[in-house]
Scaffold this motif. Sequence first.
Motif, PDB file in Angstrom:
ATOM      1  N   ALA A  60       0.816  -1.214   0.000  1.00  0.00           N
ATOM      2  CA  ALA A  60       0.000   0.000   0.000  1.00  0.00           C
ATOM      3  C   ALA A  60       0.845   1.258   0.000  1.00  0.00           C
ATOM      4  O   ALA A  60       0.348   2.336  -0.336  1.00  0.00           O
ATOM      5  N   ASP A  61       2.135   1.165   0.371  1.00  0.00           N
ATOM      6  CA  ASP A  61       2.998   2.347   0.346  1.00  0.00           C
ATOM      7  C   ASP A  61       3.921   2.353  -0.871  1.00  0.00           C
ATOM      8  O   ASP A  61       4.854   3.163  -0.932  1.00  0.00           O
ATOM      9  N   THR A  62       3.673   1.482  -1.850  1.00  0.00           N
ATOM     10  CA  THR A  62       4.408   1.533  -3.110  1.00  0.00           C
ATOM     11  C   THR A  62       4.047   2.815  -3.842  1.00  0.00           C
ATOM     12  O   THR A  62       2.878   3.179  -3.954  1.00  0.00           O
ATOM     13  N   ILE A  63       5.042   3.519  -4.346  1.00  0.00           N
ATOM     14  CA  ILE A  63       4.814   4.770  -5.072  1.00  0.00           C
ATOM     15  C   ILE A  63       4.534   4.443  -6.537  1.00  0.00           C
ATOM     16  O   ILE A  63       5.272   3.677  -7.166  1.00  0.00           O
ATOM     17  N   LEU A  64       3.459   5.035  -7.066  1.00  0.00           N
ATOM     18  CA  LEU A  64       3.000   4.715  -8.415  1.00  0.00           C
ATOM     19  C   LEU A  64       2.688   5.973  -9.208  1.00  0.00           C
ATOM     20  O   LEU A  64       2.323   7.011  -8.644  1.00  0.00           O
ATOM     21  N   ARG A  65       2.784   5.852 -10.520  1.00  0.00           N
ATOM     22  CA  ARG A  65       2.330   6.898 -11.436  1.00  0.00           C
ATOM     23  C   ARG A  65       0.810   6.785 -11.517  1.00  0.00           C
ATOM     24  O   ARG A  65       0.287   5.772 -11.970  1.00  0.00           O
ATOM     25  N   MET A  66       0.109   7.829 -11.126  1.00  0.00           N
ATOM     26  CA  MET A  66      -1.346   7.757 -11.045  1.00  0.00           C
ATOM     27  C   MET A  66      -2.051   8.107 -12.352  1.00  0.00           C
ATOM     28  O   MET A  66      -3.255   7.894 -12.475  1.00  0.00           O
ATOM     29  N   GLY A  67      -1.333   8.632 -13.318  1.00  0.00           N
ATOM     30  CA  GLY A  67      -1.981   8.958 -14.583  1.00  0.00           C
ATOM     31  C   GLY A  67      -3.191   9.855 -14.365  1.00  0.00           C
ATOM     32  O   GLY A  67      -3.149  10.829 -13.616  1.00  0.00           O
ATOM     33  N   SER A  68      -4.302   9.507 -14.993  1.00  0.00           N
ATOM     34  CA  SER A  68      -5.497  10.351 -14.930  1.00  0.00           C
ATOM     35  C   SER A  68      -6.158  10.380 -13.559  1.00  0.00           C
ATOM     36  O   SER A  68      -7.066  11.195 -13.336  1.00  0.00           O
ATOM     37  N   LYS A 212       2.238  12.268   2.472  1.00  0.00           N
ATOM     38  CA  LYS A 212       3.668  12.552   2.366  1.00  0.00           C
ATOM     39  C   LYS A 212       4.308  11.974   1.107  1.00  0.00           C
ATOM     40  O   LYS A 212       5.413  12.375   0.733  1.00  0.00           O
ATOM     41  N   ASP A 213       3.660  11.025   0.454  1.00  0.00           N
ATOM     42  CA  ASP A 213       4.252  10.375  -0.712  1.00  0.00           C
ATOM     43  C   ASP A 213       3.627  10.818  -2.023  1.00  0.00           C
ATOM     44  O   ASP A 213       3.809  10.161  -3.054  1.00  0.00           O
ATOM     45  N   SER A 214       2.881  11.921  -2.025  1.00  0.00           N
ATOM     46  CA  SER A 214       2.205  12.381  -3.233  1.00  0.00           C
ATOM     47  C   SER A 214       2.874  13.638  -3.763  1.00  0.00           C
ATOM     48  O   SER A 214       3.204  14.545  -3.005  1.00  0.00           O
ATOM     49  N   GLY A 215       3.073  13.701  -5.066  1.00  0.00           N
ATOM     50  CA  GLY A 215       3.697  14.851  -5.688  1.00  0.00           C
ATOM     51  C   GLY A 215       4.109  14.535  -7.107  1.00  0.00           C
ATOM     52  O   GLY A 215       3.690  13.529  -7.688  1.00  0.00           O
ATOM     53  N   PHE A 216       4.966  15.370  -7.666  1.00  0.00           N
ATOM     54  CA  PHE A 216       5.391  15.203  -9.055  1.00  0.00           C
ATOM     55  C   PHE A 216       6.761  14.560  -9.206  1.00  0.00           C
ATOM     56  O   PHE A 216       7.176  14.255 -10.320  1.00  0.00           O
ATOM     57  N   THR A 217       7.490  14.378  -8.112  1.00  0.00           N
ATOM     58  CA  THR A 217       8.778  13.711  -8.169  1.00  0.00           C
ATOM     59  C   THR A 217       8.921  12.794  -6.955  1.00  0.00           C
ATOM     60  O   THR A 217       8.229  12.956  -5.953  1.00  0.00           O
ATOM     61  N   VAL A 218       9.838  11.843  -7.066  1.00  0.00           N
ATOM     62  CA  VAL A 218      10.128  10.921  -5.967  1.00  0.00           C
ATOM     63  C   VAL A 218      11.419  11.350  -5.290  1.00  0.00           C
ATOM     64  O   VAL A 218      12.436  11.588  -5.962  1.00  0.00           O
ATOM     65  N   ASP A 219      11.367  11.450  -3.986  1.00  0.00           N
ATOM     66  CA  ASP A 219      12.576  11.731  -3.212  1.00  0.00           C
ATOM     67  C   ASP A 219      13.596  10.612  -3.490  1.00  0.00           C
ATOM     68  O   ASP A 219      13.250   9.430  -3.479  1.00  0.00           O
ATOM     69  N   PRO A 220      14.869  10.968  -3.763  1.00  0.00           N
ATOM     70  CA  PRO A 220      15.874   9.926  -4.047  1.00  0.00           C
ATOM     71  C   PRO A 220      15.929   8.837  -2.984  1.00  0.00           C
ATOM     72  O   PRO A 220      16.182   7.669  -3.309  1.00  0.00           O
ATOM     73  N   ALA A 221      15.672   9.202  -1.735  1.00  0.00           N
ATOM     74  CA  ALA A 221      15.724   8.209  -0.660  1.00  0.00           C
ATOM     75  C   ALA A 221      14.575   7.215  -0.735  1.00  0.00           C
ATOM     76  O   ALA A 221      14.624   6.166  -0.081  1.00  0.00           O
ATOM     77  N   GLU A 222      13.537   7.528  -1.531  1.00  0.00           N
ATOM     78  CA  GLU A 222      12.368   6.668  -1.611  1.00  0.00           C
ATOM     79  C   GLU A 222      12.257   5.914  -2.929  1.00  0.00           C
ATOM     80  O   GLU A 222      11.241   5.250  -3.180  1.00  0.00           O
ATOM     81  N   LEU A 223      13.272   5.965  -3.770  1.00  0.00           N
ATOM     82  CA  LEU A 223      13.196   5.303  -5.070  1.00  0.00           C
ATOM     83  C   LEU A 223      13.025   3.794  -4.948  1.00  0.00           C
ATOM     84  O   LEU A 223      12.498   3.150  -5.855  1.00  0.00           O
ATOM     85  N   GLY A 224      13.447   3.232  -3.838  1.00  0.00           N
ATOM     86  CA  GLY A 224      13.276   1.796  -3.629  1.00  0.00           C
ATOM     87  C   GLY A 224      11.823   1.385  -3.490  1.00  0.00           C
ATOM     88  O   GLY A 224      11.496   0.197  -3.605  1.00  0.00           O
ATOM     89  N   ARG A 225      10.923   2.363  -3.235  1.00  0.00           N
ATOM     90  CA  ARG A 225       9.482   2.070  -3.139  1.00  0.00           C
ATOM     91  C   ARG A 225       8.734   2.430  -4.418  1.00  0.00           C
ATOM     92  O   ARG A 225       7.505   2.331  -4.472  1.00  0.00           O
ATOM     93  N   PHE A 226       9.452   2.866  -5.447  1.00  0.00           N
ATOM     94  CA  PHE A 226       8.827   3.342  -6.682  1.00  0.00           C
ATOM     95  C   PHE A 226       8.784   2.197  -7.697  1.00  0.00           C
ATOM     96  O   PHE A 226       9.815   1.670  -8.102  1.00  0.00           O
TER      97      PHE A 226
END
Length: 385
Positions: A60-68, A212-226
């Motif tokens: 549930a905390d995996t970071i995803l591209r949400m598209g539309s 905290k995990d929503s936005g237009f870029t991924v924090d480098p420290a969180e790329l492992g969840r992307f």
Amino acid sequence: MTAELLPKRAARVRDHLDRFVGSGVVPGAGVVLAHRGEVQVVAVGTLAFEGAGATTPMAADTILRMGSMSKPFTAACAMTLVEDGTLRLDDPLDDLLPELADMRVLADPLGPLSDTVPAKRPVTLRGLLDSTFGTGMVMTASPIAEALGAVGRPEPDEWMRRLGTLPLVHQPGEAWLYDTAANVTGVLIARATGTSFGEALRERVFGPLGMKDSGFTVDPAELGRFATAYAKDDAPDGSPVVDDPPDGQWSRPQTFESGGGGLLSTGHDYLTFVMSLLSGEGVLSRASVELMTTDQLTPSQKKLSGFGPDYFDAMGWGFGMGVATGPNRSGHATGTYGWPGYYGTAWYTDPAEENTTIVLMQREHMGNQNLPVWDEFWAAVYGVG
């Protein structure tokens, strides 16, 4: 639905995801199910077919591209500006969007770009939020479809300049046309707040709600969840083709922060946003939420839809999202609202039953709800018993 049925639904969804992920379409997928305060997360597989993501479980905390699925965030942010008096739904936007002032409109939506008439009324925020401001995706080959495709995604001011040089497809308020309105809304929000669109979202929606995990870029420290995103089709040898890796375009600041399809989020964050709409206790009043989640379109606006006259047979459009208006193939109850995303994410909430489903995966075009796999999925979600 009684609370004890939620685990049964979760079990059916898990069976479906086991088969779906096992078929090799995606390396992993997840579903968040919520009902009247109870939440169950079903997650199967990993974040990627290859590399470090191949050993990282989908969650549930995996970071995803949400598209539309970005569009509801954009609409909500705009409505915060209405609530504080910065913007009004029906005022002309000529001062903030001068590129769209005194527009010309195609005499024939599929005709030559030179054959135009004056716009009968100005562009308004209401027209942007309900996608009837006059232009958007045109699915039929035509001069305007080609010209809109050539606009590209330069920085926002240049994008607006290019868009403003083209005639509108329809008179403002005449027809529903997809996508472009949400991107114009993002530019409008940035200009109205004097910040970037992303910063306005953080200040007005994401920050107050704790997303905290929503936005237009991924924090480098969180790329492992992307999660890795994959292209629609496999390579000739049958191997999946990477469309965007974790260290790809969303690991860097965006030139164009797209309110129509550029945001990242997680199942957890998205549920937080959805629950704020359902409860009416988040960043918006209940009156604003009702506008967003109620069909705003007239029959004539639906008939002229850029997706064809039958697209709205059992669906309407609120502000930034679809609304079920009758029996439909997915089984969504009348009044259910939500929207899917390009990479296979999807969200729908039935407010009467307080049921929410959020789907998490990352493969191009999987958001198309007409794909047969979705019929099986929604049957698992809404099946009896």
